[in-house]
Scaffold this motif. Sequence first.
Motif, short mmCIF file in Angstrom:
data_model
loop_
_atom_site.label_atom_id
_atom_site.label_comp_id
_atom_site.label_asym_id
_atom_site.label_seq_id
_atom_site.Cartn_x
_atom_site.Cartn_y
_atom_site.Cartn_z
N GLU A 403 1.17 -1.03 0.35
CA GLU A 403 0.12 -0.62 -0.10
C GLU A 403 1.15 1.21 -0.33
OE1 GLU A 403 -0.52 0.01 4.38
OE2 GLU A 403 -2.76 -0.03 4.11
N ASN A 404 2.09 0.92 0.05
CA ASN A 404 2.47 2.02 0.06
C ASN A 404 4.38 2.08 -0.83
OD1 ASN A 404 1.82 3.77 3.25
ND2 ASN A 404 3.12 1.74 3.78
N GLN A 405 4.07 1.73 -1.89
CA GLN A 405 5.24 1.92 -3.01
C GLN A 405 4.31 0.92 -3.58
OE1 GLN A 405 8.38 -0.74 -0.79
NE2 GLN A 405 9.54 1.06 -1.17
N LYS A 406 4.73 1.84 -5.10
CA LYS A 406 3.96 1.74 -6.45
C LYS A 406 5.28 1.32 -7.61
CE LYS A 406 -0.42 3.04 -5.31
NZ LYS A 406 -1.87 3.88 -5.98
N ALA A 407 5.17 0.49 -7.82
CA ALA A 407 6.20 0.05 -9.19
C ALA A 407 5.62 0.51 -10.44
CB ALA A 407 7.17 -1.19 -9.10
N ARG A 408 5.58 0.96 -11.53
CA ARG A 408 5.82 1.59 -13.15
C ARG A 408 6.62 1.11 -14.40
NH1 ARG A 408 1.79 1.03 -9.79
NH2 ARG A 408 -0.36 1.86 -9.14
N LEU A 409 6.42 0.36 -15.32
CA LEU A 409 6.84 0.82 -16.49
C LEU A 409 6.44 0.72 -17.40
CD1 LEU A 409 9.33 -2.88 -15.87
CD2 LEU A 409 9.44 -1.04 -15.59
N SER A 410 6.60 1.57 -18.52
CA SER A 410 5.85 2.07 -19.28
C SER A 410 7.04 2.09 -20.98
CB SER A 410 5.48 3.95 -19.23
OG SER A 410 5.16 3.91 -18.04
N PHE A 411 5.92 1.98 -21.85
CA PHE A 411 6.74 1.62 -23.30
C PHE A 411 5.75 2.17 -24.20
CE2 PHE A 411 5.72 -0.72 -26.67
CZ PHE A 411 7.05 -0.70 -27.76
#
Length: 854
Positions: A403-411
């Motif tokens: 709930e305190n950490q969010k990871a995102r990968l975009s292309f």
Amino acid sequence: MLKHHKYVVFPIALFLFLLVPYSNWAQENSARKVNLIGYLEELEREYNIKFSYVDQDLGQLQFSIPDTTALPQILEELRKQTLLDITKLNDRYFAISKSKFVDICANVVDNFENSTIMNATVQVLGSNISQITDLEGQFSINGVPRNANIAIKHLGFKTKFISAEELAGNNPCKTILLSPNYQELEEVVVYQFLTTGITKEPDASIELNTDKFGILPGLIEPDVLQTIQALPGIKSVDETVSDINVRGGTNDQNLVLWDGIKMYHSGHFFGLISAFNPYLIENVNIIKNGTSVQYGDGVSSVININTRNNISESFVGGAGFNLLSGDIFGQLPLSEKVSVQFSGRRSTTDFISTPTYNRFFDKVFQDSEVKENNNTSNPENIVRDEDFYFYDFTGKLLYDINENQKARLSFINTNNHLKYTEENESGTSKSLLEQTNLSFGGSLESTWTPRWSTHLNLYYTRYNLDSQNIPSPSQQLFQSNQVLEKAIKLNTNYKLNHNLNWLNGYQLNEVGITNFTQVTQPAYKSNIKGVIMTHSLFSELDYRSKNEKFNARGGLRLNYIKNLKTFKTFDEFILEPRLNLNYTLTDGLKTELLGEFKSQTTNQIIDLEQNFLGIEKRRWILSDNEILPITKSKQISLGLNYDKNTLYVGIEGFYKKVDGISTATQGFQNQDQFNGEIGKYDVSGIEFLINKKTTTYSTWLSYAYNTNNYTFENITPNQFPNNLDIRHTITFAGTYTYKSFRMGLGANYHTGRPYTKPQEGNNALILNVFPNQINYEEPNSSRLPAYLRADASFIYNFKISEGIKSSVGASVLNLFNKKNILNIYYRINEQNEIETIERVSLGITPNFSFRMSF
């Protein structure tokens, strides 16, 4: 443990002997708590009494042993500490039970600043009992039902729920911590600005939400770069999205970000439509002034595009087509913590010729090699093959670690392809143009404490523009423009208190640009490379008053710029202060003062020769502090706007000065286009908007006045109108919604832009030089005719089945087919004559779309 004596001993010595251990035991244990049931058993043995109780009522209770040996005082202390009812049945038997009502008290404290909170509301849920905390943040309530729950509320804090039993019998009273609630008040935002989905934020930026987007004249899909041109101060002098002019600036002076990645290419069909699929975009933030220090580059504006960032609970998606392309998009949850997004779009232009494609083709290629060859005097002996298409793909992986950490990968990957082949009696000629942009990015958002959070972002982006022109086997031209950029950025946010936020951060950018040219006859080869590394430190304070009337944001950005690959390296420190002040004067009336210093090291030169098929003449280059310095800007603006009920009125005056520009980056089409002079421009103006809006219609009138002038010390005269000097711009438009039907109708007018004519008569050509040159009048001393265009659009929403929504749309650009001249320039043909080239606007251009979403 207590000693139970079976015999009474009268000698004083024995009495003292027995009393001292008991006294020492009481003093030692009065400071600690013991289990209540165990203590009652000791009392039964000591005083030869019996207690009647239910084990479940007393099992978890603790008791602090009092400093007394008298049974009545011990029982009274029991009542105070445990709030139990103790009833004496006879001299030996006592009944103990939980009381139905308790007395409660507490101290209410801000867990952020550790300060007391007065006037907090304390409510006993399920009853009419309530109280507010005093000046010390304290409260006490008698006769509260033991099983009741207590709600403690205060504006600006999260509501706290606690049981009455937790607050009963505490001495001293219990301390309750309230957490600040940082949610912005919605009433400070203008929710419908021109149309639904466009909002003006408290910091004066404009936000576009594509999910809530209504309709605008001429648009049947939420093309983000077309939509922002409906805003005052933003337009395109050549009707494209790849050449957006914000307050008199060139397109390369806009910082375009997609999920935090800098984009060097933004248009399909050579700038006529946006390269960003709008259906996975969550919001677009447009900043004309008062930029946060976290953004570098872009001396004219910031266009920050963000895709959807929350994990969906179920699959959502959609598909559609129009007369240029078809697309599909979706978001698929893989688990509660992981989901993926995807989108794809491809043109149909290489196998279907539609009226929309024909109008776009005519505009794009009107003064290019392709169009000229189509207009040859003997077309029956020529065989042509045109292969043109575009596509874009995007993907995103969303992972909520906790709930305190969010990871995102975009292309994102975009491509424009054009291949033109011509066969005639003299042979075969070929032209090829490939324009691509490939980018990857990742981010990690972390909340470490209620006060402190971080956002880490890194990306890699690559832009390529490759061209081949082969008029004959013996003569070939190759050109390439490549941009490679890598960056890492760390933002830290610290809540100093409920009203004050502190942003700090560091950003590292490394950008390399290559320009390659090779000609086989006459033999020529050029390969120019440059690399610039920029280290940036920034710090900013953001203050919002408790009554939300005053917002202030100010900070500094320090850039250290080092050129690594030029013949003469250079490094430079640049300090950029930023300011953003907003104050609500009265209900609905607000004023804003914005200011900023900015800089950028990447620019686009404009080559007016017949390179890149004559349609894509812009090439990215780096500053070297000699031929092209670092571009720097200063801007200040003052605005006043009124928004209440259904009426919005806004007026804003601004002044902007940009130093370090070159004639090569400004698109000069006269005697100065190749001399590379360095100068500046300053633009001042006023933007006005009045917007009447209801739930069914919105109508608006906008007006912008600009005075935009160049200053070049080595050009005569040294001051003259800017190529983008559009003095007057007026837009009148409206939208209407009735149930599932939406329509938009509007007209855009602006005065003509400057251009330079050749001298009259025999003085038009300079014949004593090679090659011959045109003898021009003073720079930008003439004006194009005024521009006027009317657009219309219609959308109807309906359901195909439960869970599948659909829409059909139709639009017409340039409703009255008015011929607007966008530009005039001149060149010398093979007969040594001056040719006049007129670029005209789109003719009447229809479009149709069909979409489904589920």
